[in-house]
Design a protein around this motif. Structure first.
Motif, PDB file in Angstrom:
ATOM      1  N   ASP A  35       0.814  -1.222   0.000  1.00  0.00           N
ATOM      2  CA  ASP A  35       0.000   0.000   0.000  1.00  0.00           C
ATOM      3  C   ASP A  35       0.847   1.271   0.000  1.00  0.00           C
ATOM      4  O   ASP A  35       0.484   2.279   0.602  1.00  0.00           O
ATOM      5  CB  ASP A  35      -0.969   0.019   1.193  1.00  0.00           C
ATOM      6  N   ARG A  78      -2.462   1.381  -9.473  1.00  0.00           N
ATOM      7  CA  ARG A  78      -2.701  -0.063  -9.551  1.00  0.00           C
ATOM      8  C   ARG A  78      -3.335  -0.444 -10.890  1.00  0.00           C
ATOM      9  O   ARG A  78      -2.956  -1.453 -11.487  1.00  0.00           O
ATOM     10  CB  ARG A  78      -3.570  -0.521  -8.384  1.00  0.00           C
ATOM     11  N   GLY A 128      -3.274  -4.975  -2.251  1.00  0.00           N
ATOM     12  CA  GLY A 128      -2.434  -4.681  -1.095  1.00  0.00           C
ATOM     13  C   GLY A 128      -2.906  -5.380   0.160  1.00  0.00           C
ATOM     14  O   GLY A 128      -3.323  -6.537   0.122  1.00  0.00           O
ATOM     15  N   SER A 129      -2.870  -4.668   1.276  1.00  0.00           N
ATOM     16  CA  SER A 129      -3.203  -5.273   2.569  1.00  0.00           C
ATOM     17  C   SER A 129      -4.643  -5.765   2.644  1.00  0.00           C
ATOM     18  O   SER A 129      -4.966  -6.638   3.442  1.00  0.00           O
ATOM     19  CB  SER A 129      -2.936  -4.282   3.706  1.00  0.00           C
ATOM     20  N   GLU A 130      -5.504  -5.231   1.799  1.00  0.00           N
ATOM     21  CA  GLU A 130      -6.908  -5.638   1.785  1.00  0.00           C
ATOM     22  C   GLU A 130      -7.059  -7.117   1.406  1.00  0.00           C
ATOM     23  O   GLU A 130      -7.905  -7.821   1.954  1.00  0.00           O
ATOM     24  CB  GLU A 130      -7.678  -4.760   0.797  1.00  0.00           C
TER      25      GLU A 130
END
Length: 139
Positions: A35, A78, A128-130
């Motif tokens: 991220d 992205r 990402g972190s999601e």
């Protein structure tokens, strides 16, 4: 004899440019997976430069790298990175070349886009972190 030496020199230059593009794309993917946008523009500019040096076969890579450079929000980066990764993977396939030692092509099923990353756990740059672990390696 001179033609063989010239061909070897040109192949070496193409090989080096391709390796640089791959390494820069891996760095972008890694930043996005965490991220972050650290050095994304620098790496995209490098990819554009190397792709341009390779000429017409790498034109889609250069154009996609320019789109990454234009993006300012991580969601837009992205999306542009997805086009860049598609172009880079297609270029490697056309050259019948693997990404390199310790690297693999992964695919995100949510956006149906590839990326190149180091072997190991999946680190999805599109979410990402999601959804860091979402994806699989191409066989």
């Amino acid at each position: 004899m001179c033609a063989l030496m010239l061909a070897a020199l040109l192949f070496g230059a193409a090989s080096d440019a391709t390796e640089l593009m791959i390494n820069q794309a891996v760095a972008i993917a890694d930043a996005l997976a965490h991220d972050k946008m650290d050095n994304v523009a620098t790496n995209a500019a490098g990819i554009d430069l190397e792709a341009t040096s390779l000429g017409k076969p790498a034109a889609k890579i250069a154009n996609a790298a320019k789109d990454v450079l234009k993006a300012s929000k991580i969601a837009d980066v992205r999306e542009a990175f997805g086009k860049l990764s598609e172009a880079l993977v297609a270029y490697l396939d056309a050259q019948k070349r693997a990404p390199g030692v310790g690297l693999k092509v992964a695919v995100c099923p949510m956006v149906n886009k590839p990326w190149i990353q180091k072997e190991g756990p999946i680190h999805n740059p599109y979410y990402g972190s999601e959804m860091l672990g979402c994806g699989s390696f191409k066989k």
